[in-house]
Design a protein around this motif. Structure first.
Motif, PDB file in Angstrom:
ATOM      1  N   THR A  38       3.076   8.596  -3.360  1.00  0.00           N
ATOM      2  CA  THR A  38       3.508   7.825  -2.905  1.00  0.00           C
ATOM      3  C   THR A  38       2.998   8.356  -1.795  1.00  0.00           C
ATOM      4  O   THR A  38       2.817   9.343  -1.300  1.00  0.00           O
ATOM      5  CB  THR A  38       4.457   6.657  -2.444  1.00  0.00           C
ATOM      6  N   ALA A  40       3.263   6.837   2.538  1.00  0.00           N
ATOM      7  CA  ALA A  40       4.025   6.178   4.069  1.00  0.00           C
ATOM      8  C   ALA A  40       5.023   4.820   3.498  1.00  0.00           C
ATOM      9  O   ALA A  40       6.178   5.156   3.505  1.00  0.00           O
ATOM     10  CB  ALA A  40       3.935   5.488   4.965  1.00  0.00           C
ATOM     11  N   ASP A  41       4.173   4.541   2.368  1.00  0.00           N
ATOM     12  CA  ASP A  41       5.142   2.951   2.067  1.00  0.00           C
ATOM     13  C   ASP A  41       5.771   3.654   0.469  1.00  0.00           C
ATOM     14  O   ASP A  41       5.275   3.396  -0.821  1.00  0.00           O
ATOM     15  CB  ASP A  41       4.246   2.068   1.183  1.00  0.00           C
ATOM     16  N   ASN A  43       7.347   1.447  -1.360  1.00  0.00           N
ATOM     17  CA  ASN A  43       7.076   0.955  -2.278  1.00  0.00           C
ATOM     18  C   ASN A  43       5.877   1.030  -2.932  1.00  0.00           C
ATOM     19  O   ASN A  43       5.267  -0.037  -4.112  1.00  0.00           O
ATOM     20  CB  ASN A  43       7.602  -0.856  -2.559  1.00  0.00           C
ATOM     21  N   HIS A  44       4.481   1.434  -3.098  1.00  0.00           N
ATOM     22  CA  HIS A  44       3.939   1.336  -2.971  1.00  0.00           C
ATOM     23  C   HIS A  44       2.950   2.897  -3.964  1.00  0.00           C
ATOM     24  O   HIS A  44       2.647   3.984  -3.140  1.00  0.00           O
ATOM     25  CB  HIS A  44       2.447   1.497  -1.701  1.00  0.00           C
ATOM     26  N   TRP A  79      -2.710  -3.505   6.990  1.00  0.00           N
ATOM     27  CA  TRP A  79      -2.219  -2.479   5.866  1.00  0.00           C
ATOM     28  C   TRP A  79      -0.894  -3.589   5.839  1.00  0.00           C
ATOM     29  O   TRP A  79       0.422  -2.565   5.495  1.00  0.00           O
ATOM     30  CB  TRP A  79      -1.701  -1.625   5.621  1.00  0.00           C
ATOM     31  N   ASN A  80      -1.262  -5.276   6.171  1.00  0.00           N
ATOM     32  CA  ASN A  80       0.868  -5.281   5.848  1.00  0.00           C
ATOM     33  C   ASN A  80       1.448  -5.492   6.887  1.00  0.00           C
ATOM     34  O   ASN A  80       3.476  -4.881   6.585  1.00  0.00           O
ATOM     35  CB  ASN A  80       1.078  -6.365   4.994  1.00  0.00           C
ATOM     36  N   HIS A  82       2.590  -1.825   7.075  1.00  0.00           N
ATOM     37  CA  HIS A  82       2.791  -0.591   6.729  1.00  0.00           C
ATOM     38  C   HIS A  82       1.608   0.337   7.070  1.00  0.00           C
ATOM     39  O   HIS A  82       0.809   0.254   6.015  1.00  0.00           O
ATOM     40  CB  HIS A  82       2.783  -0.911   5.044  1.00  0.00           C
ATOM     41  N   ARG A  83       2.308   1.786   7.030  1.00  0.00           N
ATOM     42  CA  ARG A  83       0.902   2.546   8.136  1.00  0.00           C
ATOM     43  C   ARG A  83       1.226   3.102   6.482  1.00  0.00           C
ATOM     44  O   ARG A  83       1.857   3.451   5.384  1.00  0.00           O
ATOM     45  CB  ARG A  83       1.807   3.458   8.835  1.00  0.00           C
ATOM     46  N   PRO A  84      -0.272   3.415   6.043  1.00  0.00           N
ATOM     47  CA  PRO A  84      -1.030   3.780   4.838  1.00  0.00           C
ATOM     48  C   PRO A  84       0.067   5.800   4.014  1.00  0.00           C
ATOM     49  O   PRO A  84       0.296   6.340   3.586  1.00  0.00           O
ATOM     50  CB  PRO A  84      -2.539   4.384   4.447  1.00  0.00           C
ATOM     51  N   ASP A  87       3.032   8.827  10.068  1.00  0.00           N
ATOM     52  CA  ASP A  87       4.163   7.749  10.738  1.00  0.00           C
ATOM     53  C   ASP A  87       3.698   6.427  11.771  1.00  0.00           C
ATOM     54  O   ASP A  87       4.775   5.414  12.047  1.00  0.00           O
ATOM     55  CB  ASP A  87       5.046   8.794  11.699  1.00  0.00           C
ATOM     56  N   ALA A 105       5.825  -3.236  13.695  1.00  0.00           N
ATOM     57  CA  ALA A 105       5.508  -1.891  13.010  1.00  0.00           C
ATOM     58  C   ALA A 105       4.421  -0.805  12.901  1.00  0.00           C
ATOM     59  O   ALA A 105       4.158  -1.648  15.093  1.00  0.00           O
ATOM     60  CB  ALA A 105       3.898  -2.711  12.457  1.00  0.00           C
TER      61      ALA A 105
END
Length: 196
Positions: A38, A40-41, A43-44, A79-80, A82-84, A87, A105
């Motif tokens: 993964t 930074a997110d 969930n991805h 990225w909605n 969320h940083r890729p 930080d 964000a």
């Protein structure tokens, strides 16, 4: 202080997207392995080979901040929120978006140029590295001497035309050190030091 690493996934002929801003098979390597990683997110989740995981994990872990251009920010909808990786994301733009739907964000809109955004990102990242996204931004940073390393993942596809890794760069030749080479599945990772 950390380094500035320009990074991209490119076609064999150096494009980060085709003429319609789609990436086609460039990112297939992020879904063709058994190892979960993964950015930074959490969930991805990506599924890559062991070789690719061994290359990407330490790079992603070293990133404290990202400098991105407004075009990429708009294409990805930020990225909605969320940083890729890292930080915080510093977006180089002429004007901050008035309708940004993720005000909390970790994004800062920098309106006084790439050098300022890079300096802010480096100050934020401290001893960690700054990732610089591809396109005209990378070409401008290379011309200004702001790039320390290049992380290039080459996918086995030829686009023929599209959006170039270095945008419209037309500066003098930039010498690079010998690359670190990591062979993945459907990708070859190349990591260069910029000779200054």
């Amino acid at each position: 202080m950390g380094k500035v690493i320009a990074n991209a996934v490119v076609s064999l002929d150096g494009f980060i997207a085709d003429t319609g801003d789609t990436v086609g098979p460039l990112f297939d390597f992020l879904t063709n392995g058994d190892v979960e990683i993964t950015g930074a997110d959490p969930n991805h989740v990506f599924h890559v080979t062991e070789a690719t995981a061994g290359y990407l994990r330490p790079i992603w872990a070293s990133i404290g901040a990202v400098v991105a251009g407004r075009r990429l920010f708009d294409l990805t909808n930020g990225w909605n929120g969320h940083r890729p990786v890292g930080d915080h994301v510093f977006v180089v733009t002429h004007e901050a978006p008035a309708d940004w739907p993720f005000p909390g964000a970790p994004f800062t809109f920098v309106t006084d140029g790439l050098a300022s955004a890079t300096a802010k990102a480096k100050a934020f990242a401290g001893d960690r590295n700054v990732a610089l996204t591809a396109g005209n931004l990378t070409g401008q940073a290379l011309a200004a001497g702001l790039v320390d390393e290049l992380s290039v993942s080459v996918a086995p596809v030829v686009f023929g035309s599209g959006v170039r890794f270095f945008g419209d760069y037309a500066g003098p030749p930039v010498l690079l050190g010998n690359p670190q080479v990591v062979l993945g599945d459907r990708v070859t990772h190349l990591h260069y030091r910029v000779t200054k």
